[in-house]
Design an enzyme around this catalytic site. Structure first.
Site, PDB file in Angstrom:
ATOM      1  N   ASP A  41     110.590  27.553 109.271  1.00 42.09           N
ATOM      2  CA  ASP A  41     111.316  28.205 110.359  1.00 42.09           C
ATOM      3  C   ASP A  41     110.497  28.381 111.646  1.00 42.09           C
ATOM      4  OD1 ASP A  41     113.503  28.386 108.757  1.00 42.09           O
ATOM      5  OD2 ASP A  41     113.233  30.510 108.246  1.00 42.09           O
ATOM      6  N   HIS A 244      84.623  16.129 117.424  1.00 43.91           N
ATOM      7  CA  HIS A 244      85.924  16.799 117.498  1.00 43.91           C
ATOM      8  C   HIS A 244      85.899  18.158 116.798  1.00 43.91           C
ATOM      9  CE1 HIS A 244      88.142  12.769 118.384  1.00 43.91           C
ATOM     10  NE2 HIS A 244      87.517  13.267 119.436  1.00 43.91           N
ATOM     11  N   ASP A 261      84.091  22.091 125.552  1.00 49.95           N
ATOM     12  CA  ASP A 261      84.949  21.034 126.099  1.00 49.95           C
ATOM     13  C   ASP A 261      86.346  21.619 126.139  1.00 49.95           C
ATOM     14  OD1 ASP A 261      86.497  18.805 126.669  1.00 49.95           O
ATOM     15  OD2 ASP A 261      85.448  17.485 125.252  1.00 49.95           O
ATOM     16  N   ASP A 272      89.844  18.192 132.210  1.00 48.47           N
ATOM     17  CA  ASP A 272      89.055  17.925 131.001  1.00 48.47           C
ATOM     18  C   ASP A 272      87.582  18.081 131.376  1.00 48.47           C
ATOM     19  OD1 ASP A 272      88.051  16.980 128.620  1.00 48.47           O
ATOM     20  OD2 ASP A 272      88.851  14.951 128.811  1.00 48.47           O
ATOM     21  N   HIS A 351      80.275   7.603 121.654  1.00 47.65           N
ATOM     22  CA  HIS A 351      81.576   7.444 122.314  1.00 47.65           C
ATOM     23  C   HIS A 351      81.403   6.742 123.663  1.00 47.65           C
ATOM     24  CE1 HIS A 351      80.637  10.927 124.936  1.00 47.65           C
ATOM     25  NE2 HIS A 351      80.194  11.540 123.850  1.00 47.65           N
ATOM     26  N   HIS A 355      87.643   8.166 130.252  1.00 51.14           N
ATOM     27  CA  HIS A 355      89.008   7.689 129.991  1.00 51.14           C
ATOM     28  C   HIS A 355      89.860   8.058 131.196  1.00 51.14           C
ATOM     29  CE1 HIS A 355      89.843  11.943 129.032  1.00 51.14           C
ATOM     30  NE2 HIS A 355      88.719  11.921 128.324  1.00 51.14           N
ATOM     31  N   HIS A 362      94.243  11.932 127.606  1.00 50.97           N
ATOM     32  CA  HIS A 362      93.858  10.519 127.527  1.00 50.97           C
ATOM     33  C   HIS A 362      95.056   9.771 128.103  1.00 50.97           C
ATOM     34  CE1 HIS A 362      90.694  11.112 124.094  1.00 50.97           C
ATOM     35  NE2 HIS A 362      90.429  11.789 125.183  1.00 50.97           N
ATOM     36  N   GLU A 385      81.794  11.454 131.077  1.00 52.33           N
ATOM     37  CA  GLU A 385      81.360  12.394 130.043  1.00 52.33           C
ATOM     38  C   GLU A 385      80.334  11.824 129.063  1.00 52.33           C
ATOM     39  OE1 GLU A 385      84.409  13.199 127.038  1.00 52.33           O
ATOM     40  OE2 GLU A 385      85.846  12.083 128.241  1.00 52.33           O
ATOM     41  N   TYR A 389      73.374  13.253 121.357  1.00 53.47           N
ATOM     42  CA  TYR A 389      73.524  14.116 120.178  1.00 53.47           C
ATOM     43  C   TYR A 389      72.520  13.698 119.095  1.00 53.47           C
ATOM     44  CZ  TYR A 389      78.110  13.937 122.492  1.00 53.47           C
ATOM     45  OH  TYR A 389      79.121  13.893 123.423  1.00 53.47           O
ATOM     46  N   ARG A 407      76.811  17.372 126.046  1.00 48.92           N
ATOM     47  CA  ARG A 407      77.748  16.511 126.786  1.00 48.92           C
ATOM     48  C   ARG A 407      78.066  17.214 128.095  1.00 48.92           C
ATOM     49  NH1 ARG A 407      81.236  15.754 123.202  1.00 48.92           N
ATOM     50  NH2 ARG A 407      82.956  17.166 123.691  1.00 48.92           N
ATOM     51  N   GLU A 409      80.866  16.768 131.295  1.00 46.60           N
ATOM     52  CA  GLU A 409      82.085  16.018 131.640  1.00 46.60           C
ATOM     53  C   GLU A 409      82.727  16.563 132.906  1.00 46.60           C
ATOM     54  OE1 GLU A 409      85.269  16.359 128.691  1.00 46.60           O
ATOM     55  OE2 GLU A 409      86.173  14.512 129.461  1.00 46.60           O
TER      56      GLU A 409
END
Ligand code: GLY
Ligand code: MN
Ligand code: MN
Length: 449
Positions: A41, A244, A261, A272, A351, A355, A362, A385, A389, A407, A409
């Site tokens: 629901d 992620h 991020d 972003d 990576h 983008h 994206h 970005e 690491y 990172r 960005e």
């Protein structure tokens, strides 16, 4: 700041441009997003499909937009949910077919139930059907059914579409080049995101949970009528090495870095931004060494975001500096260009450098054309970005580097004159970051004296 954009007026101008692009032998059919169940629901908050929103400004699910350039009765047909007082009592007012015509500028509007009956007629005498395919099986099936029905409906010298084209070469090419009203919306989304990141830098304290810092960001988004463009990443210490990481539940430790991020979606456009900064306000020597390499890579990459360069050149610029850095820090051994050729740098920079950015974080648009990286043009917007690491237990790397992940960005518009960074009001020089956090700490200690 400038006025918010008028999505209905913008959509009308976009339809006009798209109609000219696809021509009178085509019919374009785009569905609204569907409501997505979350659990019993309960539904996920509704987010309109970006293609549909771009062309209509229409906010409801269960709708289909059709563009038939040159059609006598009008180019723009909308199928929408009919008015229904009992349903509206539960889930709010619906625009209905009349509102679709009067408010949203449809030349014709039908209840969504009339789709199977009406749509095949709109395809008759069109050579090309342009529509999304391969995203949603139910939609794909319906589209083929309408095509079949159009063939049956085409009588005598009438024709039905002989070809289905996806949205890539038409609508998505148009979305890739942002118009001034879109760039202004992106500027506002960036501004809200900048405020959120600055707030997070000022709020960070050892012992805080990652979600507490995330709440600072989200609070700023909501207070400006925006929402997260994607799940925020707030990653303390080695969590930054998980690309992620979105659980955001750990405690932020004194002596660690935190990578954030996060970006706002405002007026349907995303920002972003990533920043990485010390939880206690001061970089260690190792953290600073890694950070300064990532920052040098990011600045060199931004400088490559220029009309006439290809999409890969800013990634190559970042990769060269990051790989030199990996050698300098003793993470890799060898010669830069041959390490890059072997892909050895991917161990610590897995990576790409950016983008397209737009209504989707994206965003749509081809990255290559005819097997070649495409050339950057004014009006394109990219993220820049790079990251570096060193996951925990990285074999062959001195343990003092383990668990450091950085990172940085920013969002960059390609302009004739060069790169325009929308998000540079969040500090990114290490000294600037330290000074900003120190200013908060000294205010705090003065207050508590
Ligand atoms: N936040 C998603 C990305 O940086 O691509
Ligand atoms: Mn990001
Ligand atoms: Mn990004």
């Amino acid at each position: 700041m400038s006025e918010p954009m008028d999505p209905i007026r913008s959509a009308a101008l976009r339809r006009q441009r798209l109609a000219e692009r696809i021509g009178e032998d085509a019919a374009l059919v785009v569905p609204a997003a569907r409501e997505q169940p979350r659990n019993r629901d309960v539904e996920h908050p509704f987010r309109q499909d970006s293609d549909f929103s771009y062309l209509t400004g229409f906010p409801e699910p269960d709708a289909v937009a059709v563009l038939t350039p040159g059609r006598e009765e009008g180019t723009f047909t909308l199928f929408v949910r009919d008015r229904a007082p009992s349903a509206e009592q539960w889930s709010g007012r619906r625009v209905g077919p009349q509102g679709a015509r009067e408010v949203y500028g449809a030349d014709e509007a039908w209840p969504i139930e009339a789709l199977d009956e009406q749509l095949p007629q709109l395809l008759v005498n069109r050579d090309r059907l342009i529509a999304p395919l391969g995203r949603d099986e139910r939609w794909d099936h319906r589209l083929l059914t309408w095509l079949q029905a159009a063939r049956r409906a085409a009588r005598g010298r009438e024709r039905a579409p002989q070809r289905i084209d996806l949205l890539d070469d038409n609508l998505h090419e148009q979305r890739l080049i942002k118009q001034p009203d879109e760039l202004e919306a992106m500027h506002r989304a960036a501004g809200i995101s900048v405020a959120a990141h600055r707030r997070a830098m000022q709020a960070v304290q050892p012992g805080m949970r990652e979600y507490t810092l995330a709440a600072e960001l989200i609070g700023i988004f909501h207070r400006h009528g925006a929402e997260p463009a994607y799940p925020s990443i707030v990653a303390g210490g080695a969590n930054a090495c998980v690309l992620h990481y979105v659980t955001n539940r750990d405690e932020l430790q004194d002596g660690d870095l935190v990578l954030i991020d996060a970006g706002a979606e405002a007026e349907g456009y995303a920002a972003d931004i990533t920043r990485t900064f010390p939880v206690n306000g001061t970089f260690t020597g190792e953290q600073r060494a890694v950070y300064d390499i990532a920052l040098a890579a990011q600045k060199a990459a931004i400088d490559e975001v220029r009309a006439g360069r290809d999409f890969d050149s800013f990634h190559q610029a970042a990769t060269r500096i990051l790989t030199e850095g990996m050698i300098e820090l003793g993470w890799l051994e060898g010669e830069r260009d041959s390490l890059i050729e072997q892909g050895a740098h991917r161990r610590f920079f897995p990576h790409r450098t950016g983008h397209w950015l737009g209504a989707d974080v994206h965003d749509v648009g081809r990255y290559a054309v005819g097997g070649q990286w495409r050339t950057l043009e004014p009006g394109m917007v990219v993220t820049v970005e790079p990251g570096l690491y060193c996951p925990p237990q990285s074999e062959g790397v001195d343990s003092r580097w383990h668990g450091i992940g950085v990172r940085i960005e920013d969002d960059v518009v390609v302009e004739q004159e060069g790169p325009r960074v929308l998000t540079d009001a969040v500090p990114k020089e290490a000294d600037e970051i330290e000074a900003m956090i120190a200013a908060v700490h000294s205010a705090y200690y003065e207050d508590s004296d």
